[in-house]
Design a protein around this motif. Structure first.
Motif, PDB file in Angstrom:
ATOM      1  N   PRO A  59       0.684  -1.056   0.005  1.00  0.00           N
ATOM      2  CA  PRO A  59      -0.248  -0.024  -0.023  1.00  0.00           C
ATOM      3  C   PRO A  59       0.776   1.322   0.022  1.00  0.00           C
ATOM      4  CG  PRO A  59      -0.082  -1.008   2.112  1.00  0.00           C
ATOM      5  CD  PRO A  59       0.769  -1.943   1.360  1.00  0.00           C
ATOM      6  N   ALA A  60       0.374   2.238  -0.662  1.00  0.00           N
ATOM      7  CA  ALA A  60       1.366   3.441  -0.747  1.00  0.00           C
ATOM      8  C   ALA A  60       1.395   4.095   0.452  1.00  0.00           C
ATOM      9  CB  ALA A  60       0.621   4.413  -1.709  1.00  0.00           C
ATOM     10  N   ARG A  61       2.193   4.614   1.080  1.00  0.00           N
ATOM     11  CA  ARG A  61       2.371   5.254   2.388  1.00  0.00           C
ATOM     12  C   ARG A  61       1.623   6.588   2.380  1.00  0.00           C
ATOM     13  NH1 ARG A  61       8.166   4.650   4.873  1.00  0.00           N
ATOM     14  NH2 ARG A  61       7.285   6.238   5.889  1.00  0.00           N
ATOM     15  N   PRO A  62       0.847   6.785   3.223  1.00  0.00           N
ATOM     16  CA  PRO A  62       0.186   8.203   3.126  1.00  0.00           C
ATOM     17  C   PRO A  62       1.174   9.294   3.451  1.00  0.00           C
ATOM     18  CG  PRO A  62      -0.447   7.119   5.350  1.00  0.00           C
ATOM     19  CD  PRO A  62       0.250   6.262   4.257  1.00  0.00           C
ATOM     20  N   ARG A  63       1.103  10.553   2.621  1.00  0.00           N
ATOM     21  CA  ARG A  63       2.134  11.507   3.010  1.00  0.00           C
ATOM     22  C   ARG A  63       1.908  12.237   4.235  1.00  0.00           C
ATOM     23  NH1 ARG A  63       3.128  15.056  -2.065  1.00  0.00           N
ATOM     24  NH2 ARG A  63       5.011  15.380  -0.674  1.00  0.00           N
ATOM     25  N   ARG A  64       2.936  12.645   4.928  1.00  0.00           N
ATOM     26  CA  ARG A  64       2.780  13.104   6.313  1.00  0.00           C
ATOM     27  C   ARG A  64       2.227  14.705   5.930  1.00  0.00           C
ATOM     28  NH1 ARG A  64       7.561  13.296   9.866  1.00  0.00           N
ATOM     29  NH2 ARG A  64       9.065  12.522   8.331  1.00  0.00           N
ATOM     30  N   PRO A  65       1.191  14.968   6.812  1.00  0.00           N
ATOM     31  CA  PRO A  65       0.578  16.488   6.367  1.00  0.00           C
ATOM     32  C   PRO A  65       1.781  17.626   6.862  1.00  0.00           C
ATOM     33  CG  PRO A  65      -0.197  15.642   8.490  1.00  0.00           C
ATOM     34  CD  PRO A  65       0.575  14.429   7.954  1.00  0.00           C
ATOM     35  N   ASN A  66       1.853  18.420   6.026  1.00  0.00           N
ATOM     36  CA  ASN A  66       2.746  19.611   6.214  1.00  0.00           C
ATOM     37  C   ASN A  66       2.555  20.201   7.484  1.00  0.00           C
ATOM     38  OD1 ASN A  66       3.890  19.297   3.656  1.00  0.00           O
ATOM     39  ND2 ASN A  66       2.364  20.732   2.699  1.00  0.00           N
ATOM     40  N   ARG A  67       3.595  20.460   8.007  1.00  0.00           N
ATOM     41  CA  ARG A  67       3.652  21.153   9.213  1.00  0.00           C
ATOM     42  C   ARG A  67       2.984  22.704   9.209  1.00  0.00           C
ATOM     43  NH1 ARG A  67       9.216  20.154  12.809  1.00  0.00           N
ATOM     44  NH2 ARG A  67       8.710  18.219  13.513  1.00  0.00           N
ATOM     45  N   PRO A  68       2.300  23.043  10.290  1.00  0.00           N
ATOM     46  CA  PRO A  68       1.764  24.529   9.848  1.00  0.00           C
ATOM     47  C   PRO A  68       3.103  25.319  10.356  1.00  0.00           C
ATOM     48  CG  PRO A  68       1.011  23.440  11.982  1.00  0.00           C
ATOM     49  CD  PRO A  68       1.708  22.396  11.270  1.00  0.00           C
ATOM     50  N   SER A  69       3.252  26.604   9.452  1.00  0.00           N
ATOM     51  CA  SER A  69       4.340  27.311   9.720  1.00  0.00           C
ATOM     52  C   SER A  69       4.039  27.984  11.005  1.00  0.00           C
ATOM     53  CB  SER A  69       4.508  28.163   8.419  1.00  0.00           C
ATOM     54  OG  SER A  69       3.423  28.905   8.340  1.00  0.00           O
ATOM     55  N   GLN A  70       5.086  28.274  11.580  1.00  0.00           N
ATOM     56  CA  GLN A  70       5.119  28.754  13.006  1.00  0.00           C
ATOM     57  C   GLN A  70       5.853  29.923  13.083  1.00  0.00           C
ATOM     58  OE1 GLN A  70       6.447  26.084  15.884  1.00  0.00           O
ATOM     59  NE2 GLN A  70       4.751  24.947  15.905  1.00  0.00           N
ATOM     60  N   PRO A  71       5.300  31.365  13.431  1.00  0.00           N
ATOM     61  CA  PRO A  71       6.042  32.680  13.378  1.00  0.00           C
ATOM     62  C   PRO A  71       7.249  32.165  14.311  1.00  0.00           C
ATOM     63  CG  PRO A  71       4.287  32.760  14.591  1.00  0.00           C
ATOM     64  CD  PRO A  71       4.104  31.337  14.087  1.00  0.00           C
ATOM     65  N   LYS A  72       8.504  32.871  13.643  1.00  0.00           N
ATOM     66  CA  LYS A  72       9.827  32.710  14.223  1.00  0.00           C
ATOM     67  C   LYS A  72       9.733  33.685  15.512  1.00  0.00           C
ATOM     68  CE  LYS A  72      12.535  31.582  10.327  1.00  0.00           C
ATOM     69  NZ  LYS A  72      13.867  31.828   9.739  1.00  0.00           N
ATOM     70  N   ALA A  73      10.177  32.947  16.762  1.00  0.00           N
ATOM     71  CA  ALA A  73      10.074  34.221  17.776  1.00  0.00           C
ATOM     72  C   ALA A  73      11.360  34.783  17.492  1.00  0.00           C
ATOM     73  CB  ALA A  73      10.656  33.033  18.821  1.00  0.00           C
ATOM     74  N   ALA A  74      11.091  36.160  18.179  1.00  0.00           N
ATOM     75  CA  ALA A  74      12.015  37.294  17.954  1.00  0.00           C
ATOM     76  C   ALA A  74      13.276  36.612  18.702  1.00  0.00           C
ATOM     77  CB  ALA A  74      11.384  38.383  18.749  1.00  0.00           C
ATOM     78  N   GLU A  75      14.241  36.928  18.011  1.00  0.00           N
ATOM     79  CA  GLU A  75      15.513  36.275  18.458  1.00  0.00           C
ATOM     80  C   GLU A  75      16.101  37.190  19.487  1.00  0.00           C
ATOM     81  OE1 GLU A  75      18.402  35.667  15.249  1.00  0.00           O
ATOM     82  OE2 GLU A  75      17.060  35.083  14.016  1.00  0.00           O
ATOM     83  N   SER A  76      16.375  36.602  20.711  1.00  0.00           N
ATOM     84  CA  SER A  76      17.012  37.632  21.782  1.00  0.00           C
ATOM     85  C   SER A  76      18.339  37.788  21.433  1.00  0.00           C
ATOM     86  CB  SER A  76      16.855  36.715  22.979  1.00  0.00           C
ATOM     87  OG  SER A  76      17.585  35.647  23.032  1.00  0.00           O
TER      88      SER A  76
END
Length: 91
Positions: A59-76
């Motif tokens: 059986p074809a392996r189901p593709r993993r859903p894309n990760r939701p893009s998370q806003p980058k935390a302000a770099e300290s």
């Protein structure tokens, strides 16, 4: 992959004896026949063809859903070094 059913003829008294003795070992005639047919297949069909058929029927392996893009935390930023550091006492 589609499965085929195989029908075999076997003497009924011999079949009863076979079932009786296999039952003592908690084994069914069906499982023994499955095993025998699998071994016959492995001995008869060349390995490259078996691998191809296995890959084709897997059986074809189901593709993993894309990760939701998370806003980058302000770099300290590191705290600026004290201007007195490394300098002699101004007194």
């Amino acid at each position: 992959m589609e499965k085929n059913e195989i029908t075999l003829s076997f003497d009924s008294e011999k079949m009863e004896a076979l079932v009786f003795y296999l039952k003592k070992e908690n084994i069914s005639v069906q499982s023994k026949m499955d095993e025998a047919l699998r071994l016959l297949y492995e001995r008869t069909v060349p390995e490259p063809l078996r691998e191809y058929l296995d890959a084709k029927s897997a059986p074809a392996r189901p593709r993993r859903p894309n990760r939701p893009s998370q806003p980058k935390a302000a770099e300290s930023k590191p705290a600026p070094a004290s201007s007195e550091c490394g300098k002699g006492d101004g007194v």
